[in-house]
Design an enzyme around this catalytic site. Structure first.
Site, short mmCIF file in Angstrom:
data_model
loop_
_atom_site.label_atom_id
_atom_site.label_comp_id
_atom_site.label_asym_id
_atom_site.label_seq_id
_atom_site.Cartn_x
_atom_site.Cartn_y
_atom_site.Cartn_z
N ARG A 143 0.81 -1.23 0.00
CA ARG A 143 0.00 0.00 0.00
C ARG A 143 0.84 1.27 0.00
NH1 ARG A 143 -3.31 -2.87 3.61
NH2 ARG A 143 -5.03 -3.83 2.47
N LYS A 165 3.03 11.98 -10.80
CA LYS A 165 2.18 11.13 -11.64
C LYS A 165 2.95 9.87 -11.98
CE LYS A 165 -0.91 14.38 -13.92
NZ LYS A 165 -1.39 14.89 -15.22
N GLU A 207 9.55 18.15 -24.31
CA GLU A 207 8.90 18.64 -23.09
C GLU A 207 9.44 20.01 -22.69
OE1 GLU A 207 6.35 16.97 -22.16
OE2 GLU A 207 6.70 14.80 -22.16
N LYS A 242 7.89 23.40 -13.95
CA LYS A 242 6.94 22.34 -13.60
C LYS A 242 6.65 22.35 -12.10
CE LYS A 242 5.72 17.50 -14.08
NZ LYS A 242 5.94 16.20 -14.70
N GLU A 252 -4.48 18.74 -10.44
CA GLU A 252 -5.22 19.26 -11.59
C GLU A 252 -6.63 19.68 -11.23
OE1 GLU A 252 -4.97 17.21 -15.58
OE2 GLU A 252 -2.96 16.74 -14.89
N ARG A 257 -1.98 23.13 -13.48
CA ARG A 257 -1.21 21.94 -13.82
C ARG A 257 -1.59 21.41 -15.20
NH1 ARG A 257 0.97 16.71 -10.46
NH2 ARG A 257 2.05 15.95 -12.29
N ASN A 261 -0.31 19.63 -20.03
CA ASN A 261 -0.84 18.68 -21.00
C ASN A 261 -0.80 19.22 -22.43
OD1 ASN A 261 -1.45 16.87 -18.95
ND2 ASN A 261 -3.47 17.76 -18.61
N HIS A 264 -0.50 16.99 -25.47
CA HIS A 264 -0.60 15.60 -25.01
C HIS A 264 -1.92 14.92 -25.36
CE1 HIS A 264 3.15 16.38 -23.07
NE2 HIS A 264 3.20 15.18 -22.52
N HIS A 268 -0.66 11.76 -27.07
CA HIS A 268 -0.82 10.44 -26.46
C HIS A 268 -1.53 9.47 -27.40
CE1 HIS A 268 -0.31 11.45 -21.89
NE2 HIS A 268 0.82 11.08 -22.45
N HIS A 281 7.97 8.88 -26.73
CA HIS A 281 6.98 9.80 -26.16
C HIS A 281 7.21 11.23 -26.66
CE1 HIS A 281 4.20 11.58 -23.31
NE2 HIS A 281 5.17 12.41 -22.92
N1 LIG Z 1 5.18 11.06 -15.05
C1 LIG Z 1 5.27 12.12 -15.80
O1 LIG Z 1 4.95 13.23 -15.37
C2 LIG Z 1 5.79 12.00 -17.19
C3 LIG Z 1 6.11 13.15 -17.93
C4 LIG Z 1 6.65 13.00 -19.21
C5 LIG Z 1 6.84 11.72 -19.74
N2 LIG Z 1 6.50 10.62 -19.00
C6 LIG Z 1 6.73 9.27 -19.52
O2 LIG Z 1 8.12 9.09 -19.74
C7 LIG Z 1 8.30 8.05 -20.70
C8 LIG Z 1 9.37 8.45 -21.68
O3 LIG Z 1 10.57 8.67 -20.99
P1 LIG Z 1 12.01 8.41 -21.66
O4 LIG Z 1 12.02 8.94 -23.03
O5 LIG Z 1 13.01 8.85 -20.68
O6 LIG Z 1 11.96 6.83 -21.86
P2 LIG Z 1 12.85 5.61 -21.42
O7 LIG Z 1 12.84 5.46 -19.97
O8 LIG Z 1 12.35 4.48 -22.23
O9 LIG Z 1 14.33 5.98 -21.90
C9 LIG Z 1 14.64 6.05 -23.27
C10 LIG Z 1 15.80 5.10 -23.61
O10 LIG Z 1 17.02 5.64 -23.10
C11 LIG Z 1 17.74 4.63 -22.40
N3 LIG Z 1 18.51 5.34 -21.39
C12 LIG Z 1 18.06 5.92 -20.25
N4 LIG Z 1 19.05 6.60 -19.65
C13 LIG Z 1 20.15 6.44 -20.39
C14 LIG Z 1 21.48 6.93 -20.30
N5 LIG Z 1 21.84 7.78 -19.32
N6 LIG Z 1 22.37 6.56 -21.25
C15 LIG Z 1 22.00 5.76 -22.28
N7 LIG Z 1 20.74 5.29 -22.43
C16 LIG Z 1 19.83 5.63 -21.50
C17 LIG Z 1 16.68 3.70 -21.89
O11 LIG Z 1 17.19 2.43 -21.64
C18 LIG Z 1 15.68 3.71 -23.05
O12 LIG Z 1 16.11 2.79 -24.04
C19 LIG Z 1 6.95 7.84 -21.35
O13 LIG Z 1 6.40 6.62 -20.89
C20 LIG Z 1 6.13 9.00 -20.88
O14 LIG Z 1 4.75 8.69 -20.80
C21 LIG Z 1 5.99 10.74 -17.75
ZN LIG Z 2 4.89 14.22 -21.81
#
Ligand SMILES: NC(=O)c1ccc[n+]([C@@H]2O[C@H](COP(=O)([O-])OP(=O)(O)OC[C@H]3O[C@@H](n4cnc5c(N)ncnc54)[C@H](O)[C@@H]3O)[C@@H](O)[C@H]2O)c1
Ligand SMILES: [Zn+2]
Length: 376
Positions: A143, A165, A207, A242, A252, A257, A261, A264, A268, A281
């Protein structure tokens, strides 16, 4: 936002292992609690001491992916051990496909097998996928246990590591299963960005460009001069934008906040329609922002000159501004009403009035969205 003090001078904290002024700190307020985002070079090797300042207990799991594990896994675990933590390294398969309820369940089982209890905590070490997944697992395991976020992509450092989030995708759409769960601490070591493949480095700018469009024309102008060797100030500025929006509107409830989006709603659905993992993404959000800019011309008076500047900023980072030929456009439209921003059939859509100024509009129709997707 300020520079963190070195030595043991900080009255409210314990020992801080960096000299004065070398590490940036942004405070995120979330309800009654707050947490600190540390931004700087060389932080990873001091993970254990930094975590010790905010987290009790000793047993922890470091959740990472198979790309990041060989790069930084041992450094983080060794530092945690030095500070008398007992870490277990768990590496998942890289990529968006791992953001699933099945993977979350499998991780929970691994945490049980490793003996993590209520006094334990998680560390997420990786990009946004690892952060969203590990944060979600931390929110449901027993939990809820604390987690520390160590973002290693530009996208994760400028955006996803804060705000609370967390979640996974479902077959119906992005992030449809999740929870609000804030980290206890964020350690953004900008050295980790050195190993990013070009495509992933550029992805993070989507972003950041968004932050410029919704809130900070100066940041938008500064995009062209970001130094990959020293992105600390740039990361800090994004986090500050942010953090201010999240602090003002954690869940939100008012429109602040929601500005995050921008791009998005359509982005999305494009990401989902492309099939998880096929389009990053940030790339899908780039397309979503082009579409949102088009809607903004119609509904918010955004000038065509500013649309051109937005497209140019995205293209400067090799981000897509048109859909690949043959992309299943009909899937985008069909998926739109499932987006969380559709409530009772009404769209609450973020429009930009100018670069630096945005608001939530209830005037936008499905027809506007169809036209914007058709133009992509
Ligand atoms: N929670 C939130 O507020 C929020 C906001 C924006 C995006 N997101 C989410 O984030 C995700 C996208 O994030 P991302 O692009 O970081 O994806 P990811 O975590 O898949 O990383 C992208 C790639 O980079 C590699 N990688 C990571 N760090 C590395 C490093 N230092 N050196 C070499 N390779 C590295 C990973 O293995 C992966 O292959 C999506 O799922 C999106 O929905 C969430
Ligand atoms: Zn995003």
């Amino acid at each position: 936002m300020d520079d963190v003090q070195g030595g043991s001078n900080r009255s409210d904290r314990r020992y801080f292992p960096f000299p004065l002024g070398t590490v940036k700190s942004v405070e995120v307020r979330a309800g009654q609690q707050g947490y600190e985002v540390l931004i700087g070079s060389g932080l990873l090797a001091e993970t254990g001491q930094l975590v010790r300042r905010d987290v009790d207990g000793d047993r922890c799991a470091v959740v990472t992916d198979a790309n990041v594990a060989p790069l930084f896994g041992e450094m983080v675990c060794a530092s945690l051990r030095t500070a008398n933590f007992r870490p277990e390294l768990i590496a998942i398969e890289p990529g968006e496909g791992s953001k699933s309820i099945a993977q979350a369940g499998a991780l929970c089982e691994k945490l049980s097998a490793a003996g993590l209890d209520r006094s334990s905590f998680l560390v997420s070490l990786g990009g946004g996928v690892v952060g969203d997944l590990a944060g979600f697992v931390a929110s449901i395991y027993l939990r809820g246990i604390p987690y520390v976020s160590i973002p290693t992509t530009l996208l994760a450092q400028v955006d996803s590591c804060i705000g609370g989030k967390t979640g996974v995708n479902s077959s119906a759409g992005k992030n449809l299963i999740g929870a609000f769960h804030h980290p206890a601490l964020v350690v953004a070591d900008t050295d980790t960005l050195q190993t990013l493949p070009e495509r992933i480095w550029h992805e993070g700018f989507a972003e950041a460009i968004k932050h410029g469009i919704i809130r900070d024309a100066g940041l938008f102008d500064a995009l062209a001069t970001v130094d990959r060797d020293h992105p600390e100030a740039f990361v800090e500025r994004n986090i500050a934008i942010k953090a201010a929006l999240v602090t003002a509107d954690e869940r939100e409830h008012n429109d602040l906040r929601s500005l995050l989006n921008f791009g998005h709603t359509i982005g999305h659905t494009i990401e989902h329609a492309a099939g998880y993992g096929n389009m990053l993404h940030g790339e899908a959000i780039s397309l979503g922002m082009v579409a949102a800019a088009q809607v903004s011309v119609r509904r918010a008076g955004l000038s065509l000159g500013e649309v051109t500047r937005i497209r140019a900023a995205l293209q400067a980072h090799h981000l897509p501004v048109t859909l690949p030929s043959g992309f299943p456009r009909e899937k985008i439209i069909a998926a739109l009403p499932r987006d969380k921003k559709f409530e009772n059939g009404r769209v609450r859509f973020v429009v930009a009035h100018a670069i630096g100024r945005a608001s939530v509009s209830s005037e936008v129709t499905m027809e506007d969205l169809r036209a914007a997707v058709a133009a992509l």
